[in-house]
Design an enzyme around this catalytic site. Structure first.
Site, mmCIF file in Angstrom:
data_model
loop_
_atom_site.group_PDB
_atom_site.id
_atom_site.type_symbol
_atom_site.label_atom_id
_atom_site.label_comp_id
_atom_site.label_asym_id
_atom_site.label_seq_id
_atom_site.Cartn_x
_atom_site.Cartn_y
_atom_site.Cartn_z
ATOM 1 N N ASP A 123 12.947 7.457 -11.093
ATOM 2 C CA ASP A 123 13.947 6.375 -10.650
ATOM 3 C C ASP A 123 15.296 6.845 -10.837
ATOM 4 O OD1 ASP A 123 11.683 4.860 -10.002
ATOM 5 O OD2 ASP A 123 11.381 4.179 -12.005
ATOM 6 N N TYR A 139 5.727 12.051 -20.228
ATOM 7 C CA TYR A 139 7.019 11.515 -20.323
ATOM 8 C C TYR A 139 7.243 11.503 -21.909
ATOM 9 C CZ TYR A 139 6.633 9.990 -15.367
ATOM 10 O OH TYR A 139 6.836 9.941 -14.009
#
Length: 436
Positions: free
Chosen positions: A145, A216
């Site tokens: 994002d 992540y």
């Protein structure tokens, strides 16, 4: 220009009307002129014509130069049909806060996208014929994002090659191939770096579907957080669960299966007072990691108990997503993308002059941010701000240093909820059908 012989012939043949020069037609007056007078007149006429001649010559020369300039400036159309192509994969890293996410977008945005910047560089050096990804079998690994960074992002696509298809199969010819990594790093900004290429990906390779796992890391400061409880809560994420209450539900995607598998979920120390939520999974939903982190912050602040996590993943107990703020984008990074071992990556030689040159650009970028950090610390000291918090209000930690201030904290299970996944999907489909 008037010549002597032609002028004399013209003067002799001109008839005299009425018997006098004064009454002769135009030009007959020269019949009775002496040779000296005629020569003088010719010189006078030539003198009058010189500026016009110069003007005409100047215009002709300027026109000639203009045509040559246009011809010179006219770029020769690059003919891709004269070259072979090959399917490759590229590994790259980027700092995401200057970009509007990874994926290239059809609409114009205030900030560029990472992919848009990379594809623009490829198009500029004639590696790809256009900015339309579908034309060259393009695929990306993990979509990030706006504001999110990545350390081992991967794309695969078909690009121009210096070698024939037969030559491409022999690794000995790699030295004759286009130096994809070097060329791209010459054109890309310092906060996007390509550092490896796979010239012969396995058959059927796809940057998205060939990825086995995505890793992540969400970086945070431990101030005001109970790390033990956060670690206990994080462990509940491991395994296969329904994460519909830990993502942004998008009706346009028409997703019905929200089950995802988390391979590992830990709280790890990085340095000093900085920690990270270390997360490995096979695949993730939109905003999933940021929603997971937002709930871990609530547990860390002891506003919620670790049991919140399994309760939120129980779609019978919590069939609709409670309304809450997700964690900030900047601390999140896609740390790694794991592919099968048969993918051969050619990494840049760190001792190579060009690699050192582009590495220095990254050094300069890092130093720039470090200096800004020190300046901000001095700024805080001068203003005498102490590390104090509100006594009669609650500041919900969102990872951005500011958080969200509320008068009274409302427990997650007591909050208003969003519409069900089924309702959101049905409403979108209904609107789409009406437009047809």
């Amino acid at each position: 220009m008037v010549s002597f012989s032609n002028f004399f012939k013209c003067a002799r043949k001109t008839p005299i009307v009425g018997g006098s020069a004064g009454s002769a037609t135009d030009g007959s007056k020269y019949a009775k002129w002496s040779k000296e007078q005629l020569v003088e007149r010719i010189i006078e006429l030539e003198r009058d014509n010189i500026p016009n001649k110069r003007r005409i010559d100047t215009v002709a020369i300027a026109d000639s130069k203009s045509k040559k300039k246009v011809k010179k400036n006219r770029k020769k159309e690059f003919d891709y049909s004269n070259y072979s192509t090959r399917f490759i994969a590229l590994k790259f890293a980027y700092l995401g806060w200057n970009y509007n996410g990874l994926a290239i977008q059809k609409e114009v945005t205030k900030l560029p996208t990472v992919e848009g910047t990379i594809l623009e560089a490829m198009n500029k050096c004639k590696l790809i014929p256009s900015m339309v990804p579908q034309e060259y079998n393009f695929s990306r690994c993990g979509r990030t994002d706006k504001g999110v960074s990545a350390m081992n992002q991967v794309i695969s696509l078909r690009v121009r090659s210096n070698l024939t298809e037969e030559e491409q199969m022999d690794p000995q010819n790699d030295v004759r191939e286009i130096q994809y990594v070097t060329i791209l790093n010459q054109l890309l900004p310092a906060d996007i770096r390509v550092f490896a290429v796979s010239l012969r990906p396995p058959p059927g390779f796809d940057a998205r579907f060939s990825c086995k796992a995505r890793h992540y890391k969400y970086i945070f400061h431990n101030s005001g957080l109970n790390l033990t409880k956060m670690e206990e809560a994080a462990k509940f994420f491991e395994g296969e669960h329904d994460f519909r209450n830990f993502c942004k539900i998008d009706g346009s995607k028409q997703i019905t299966n929200y089950k995802r598998t988390i391979l590992s979920a830990k709280i790890l120390k990085i340095s000093n007072n900085f920690y990270c939520f270390d997360l490995i999974g096979s695949a993730f939903l939109w905003h999933q990691v940021r929603c997971m982190m937002a709930n871990l912050f609530l547990v860390g602040q002891e506003l919620e108990e670790p049991q919140l996590i399994p309760d939120m993943m129980d779609v019978v107990k919590t069939p609709q997503k409670p309304i809450y703020e997700m964690a900030s984008d900047v601390p999140l990074l896609l740390y790694d993308c794991k592919f099968p071992d048969d993918v051969e990556w050619i990494e840049t030689n760190v001792d190579d002059y060009k690699s050192i040159k582009y590495g220095k650009a990254v050094d300069a970028l890092t130093l720039n941010y470090q200096i800004k950090t020190k300046v901000a610390e001095v700024f805080k000291q001068i203003l005498h701000f102490e590390d104090v918090d509100f006594t009669d209000k609650t500041r919900i930690n969102l990872g951005d240093g500011k958080g969200k201030i509320v008068n009274k904290y409302e427990k997650m299970m007591d909050r208003e909820v969003m519409q069900t996944v089924e309702t959101i999907n049905a409403k979108f489909k209904q609107r789409k059908d009406k437009k047809k």
